[in-house]
Design a protein around this motif. Sequence first.
Motif, PDB file in Angstrom:
ATOM      1  N   UNK A  54      16.996 -17.216  25.863  1.00 13.73           N
ATOM      2  CA  UNK A  54      15.777 -16.940  25.109  1.00 13.73           C
ATOM      3  C   UNK A  54      14.638 -17.751  25.720  1.00 13.73           C
ATOM      4  N   UNK A  55      13.479 -17.121  25.878  1.00  7.68           N
ATOM      5  CA  UNK A  55      12.317 -17.810  26.435  1.00  7.68           C
ATOM      6  C   UNK A  55      11.167 -17.738  25.430  1.00  7.68           C
ATOM      7  N   UNK A  56      11.219 -18.579  24.389  1.00  7.35           N
ATOM      8  CA  UNK A  56      10.162 -18.511  23.373  1.00  7.35           C
ATOM      9  C   UNK A  56       8.821 -18.999  23.907  1.00  7.35           C
ATOM     10  N   UNK A  57       7.764 -18.448  23.353  1.00  7.84           N
ATOM     11  CA  UNK A  57       6.412 -18.886  23.683  1.00  7.84           C
ATOM     12  C   UNK A  57       5.793 -19.435  22.402  1.00  7.84           C
ATOM     13  N   UNK A  58       5.866 -20.744  22.210  1.00  4.52           N
ATOM     14  CA  UNK A  58       5.328 -21.289  20.956  1.00  4.52           C
ATOM     15  C   UNK A  58       3.806 -21.260  20.916  1.00  4.52           C
ATOM     16  N   UNK A  59       3.292 -21.067  19.731  1.00  8.09           N
ATOM     17  CA  UNK A  59       1.857 -21.119  19.472  1.00  8.09           C
ATOM     18  C   UNK A  59       1.637 -22.186  18.407  1.00  8.09           C
ATOM     19  N   UNK A  60       0.689 -23.068  18.634  1.00 11.07           N
ATOM     20  CA  UNK A  60       0.426 -24.158  17.698  1.00 11.07           C
ATOM     21  C   UNK A  60      -0.914 -23.916  17.012  1.00 11.07           C
ATOM     22  N   UNK A  61      -0.877 -23.910  15.693  1.00 10.92           N
ATOM     23  CA  UNK A  61      -2.075 -23.749  14.879  1.00 10.92           C
ATOM     24  C   UNK A  61      -2.106 -24.911  13.883  1.00 10.92           C
ATOM     25  N   UNK A  62      -3.039 -25.834  14.037  1.00  8.28           N
ATOM     26  CA  UNK A  62      -3.093 -26.969  13.113  1.00  8.28           C
ATOM     27  C   UNK A  62      -3.361 -26.508  11.676  1.00  8.28           C
ATOM     28  N   UNK A  63      -2.560 -27.012  10.748  1.00  9.35           N
ATOM     29  CA  UNK A  63      -2.742 -26.694   9.331  1.00  9.35           C
ATOM     30  C   UNK A  63      -3.947 -27.448   8.790  1.00  9.35           C
ATOM     31  N   UNK A  64      -4.706 -26.801   7.943  1.00  8.48           N
ATOM     32  CA  UNK A  64      -5.871 -27.434   7.321  1.00  8.48           C
ATOM     33  C   UNK A  64      -5.596 -27.838   5.884  1.00  8.48           C
ATOM     34  N   UNK A  65      -4.620 -27.163   5.252  1.00  6.77           N
ATOM     35  CA  UNK A  65      -4.306 -27.481   3.868  1.00  6.77           C
ATOM     36  C   UNK A  65      -2.922 -26.931   3.544  1.00  6.77           C
ATOM     37  N   UNK A  66      -2.224 -27.642   2.686  1.00  4.87           N
ATOM     38  CA  UNK A  66      -0.923 -27.191   2.190  1.00  4.87           C
ATOM     39  C   UNK A  66      -1.006 -27.193   0.669  1.00  4.87           C
ATOM     40  N   UNK A  67      -0.531 -26.137   0.040  1.00  5.93           N
ATOM     41  CA  UNK A  67      -0.450 -26.096  -1.415  1.00  5.93           C
ATOM     42  C   UNK A  67       1.034 -26.092  -1.769  1.00  5.93           C
ATOM     43  N   UNK A  68       1.461 -27.072  -2.545  1.00  4.83           N
ATOM     44  CA  UNK A  68       2.868 -27.223  -2.911  1.00  4.83           C
ATOM     45  C   UNK A  68       3.251 -26.217  -3.998  1.00  4.83           C
ATOM     46  N   UNK A  69       4.548 -26.133  -4.298  1.00  2.00           N
ATOM     47  CA  UNK A  69       5.008 -25.266  -5.377  1.00  2.00           C
ATOM     48  C   UNK A  69       4.378 -25.664  -6.701  1.00  2.00           C
ATOM     49  N   UNK A  70       4.084 -26.945  -6.854  1.00  2.00           N
ATOM     50  CA  UNK A  70       3.472 -27.439  -8.090  1.00  2.00           C
ATOM     51  C   UNK A  70       1.972 -27.161  -8.146  1.00  2.00           C
ATOM     52  N   UNK A  71       1.421 -26.555  -7.099  1.00  2.00           N
ATOM     53  CA  UNK A  71       0.003 -26.236  -7.070  1.00  2.00           C
ATOM     54  C   UNK A  71      -0.877 -27.375  -6.593  1.00  2.00           C
ATOM     55  N   UNK A  72      -0.265 -28.416  -6.067  1.00  2.00           N
ATOM     56  CA  UNK A  72      -1.032 -29.547  -5.559  1.00  2.00           C
ATOM     57  C   UNK A  72      -1.505 -29.270  -4.140  1.00  2.00           C
ATOM     58  N   UNK A  73      -2.744 -29.618  -3.869  1.00  2.00           N
ATOM     59  CA  UNK A  73      -3.292 -29.450  -2.528  1.00  2.00           C
ATOM     60  C   UNK A  73      -3.062 -30.727  -1.742  1.00  2.00           C
ATOM     61  N   UNK A  74      -2.601 -30.565  -0.511  1.00  2.00           N
ATOM     62  CA  UNK A  74      -2.368 -31.707   0.370  1.00  2.00           C
ATOM     63  C   UNK A  74      -3.052 -31.439   1.706  1.00  2.00           C
ATOM     64  N   UNK A  75      -3.574 -32.480   2.301  1.00  2.00           N
ATOM     65  CA  UNK A  75      -4.120 -32.383   3.638  1.00  2.00           C
ATOM     66  C   UNK A  75      -3.106 -32.979   4.606  1.00  2.00           C
ATOM     67  N   UNK A  76      -2.676 -32.202   5.605  1.00  2.00           N
ATOM     68  CA  UNK A  76      -1.778 -32.762   6.605  1.00  2.00           C
ATOM     69  C   UNK A  76      -2.507 -33.825   7.416  1.00  2.00           C
ATOM     70  N   UNK A  77      -1.762 -34.694   8.064  1.00  2.00           N
ATOM     71  CA  UNK A  77      -2.353 -35.781   8.860  1.00  2.00           C
ATOM     72  C   UNK A  77      -3.342 -35.240   9.877  1.00  2.00           C
ATOM     73  N   UNK A  78      -3.044 -34.096  10.483  1.00  2.00           N
ATOM     74  CA  UNK A  78      -3.940 -33.532  11.504  1.00  2.00           C
ATOM     75  C   UNK A  78      -5.306 -33.156  10.922  1.00  2.00           C
ATOM     76  N   UNK A  79      -5.346 -32.726   9.682  1.00  2.00           N
ATOM     77  CA  UNK A  79      -6.616 -32.356   9.055  1.00  2.00           C
ATOM     78  C   UNK A  79      -7.385 -33.585   8.587  1.00  2.00           C
ATOM     79  N   UNK A  80      -6.689 -34.656   8.233  1.00  2.00           N
ATOM     80  CA  UNK A  80      -7.350 -35.876   7.777  1.00  2.00           C
ATOM     81  C   UNK A  80      -8.082 -36.569   8.911  1.00  2.00           C
ATOM     82  N   UNK A  81      -7.605 -36.370  10.129  1.00  2.00           N
ATOM     83  CA  UNK A  81      -8.206 -37.026  11.292  1.00  2.00           C
ATOM     84  C   UNK A  81      -9.514 -36.378  11.712  1.00  2.00           C
ATOM     85  N   UNK A  82      -9.802 -35.158  11.224  1.00  2.00           N
ATOM     86  CA  UNK A  82     -11.010 -34.425  11.643  1.00  2.00           C
ATOM     87  C   UNK A  82     -12.091 -34.489  10.629  1.00  2.00           C
TER      88      UNK A  82
END
Length: 82
Positions: A54-82
């Motif tokens: 298998x020769x996968x071609x990964x694509x990276x897209x930085x996440x800007x926000x995550x919403x948990x099952x509980x409805x809480x919004x979280x900023x990933x470390x990559x978004x906090x740095x910007x």
Amino acid sequence: MEAAGDAALHQPARLYHVCYRTDTGFGVRDVWDSEEAFAAFGEILGPASAKAGIAPTPHVYPARQIITQAGERQLPASAQAH
């Protein structure tokens, strides 16, 4: 990826993994806590993928926000740095 063994399964920096069928095979979407963690996993997955033909071609897209099952919004470390 049996060739990668337990190392492929036990990745504490991988937050989510989804694998699904497509018209041409399958797709995978992973969410990692950092791009560096994903790159380190590539050191494990790359050789195992090559061994499986298998020769996968990964694509990276930085996440800007995550919403948990509980409805809480979280900023990933990559978004906090910007």
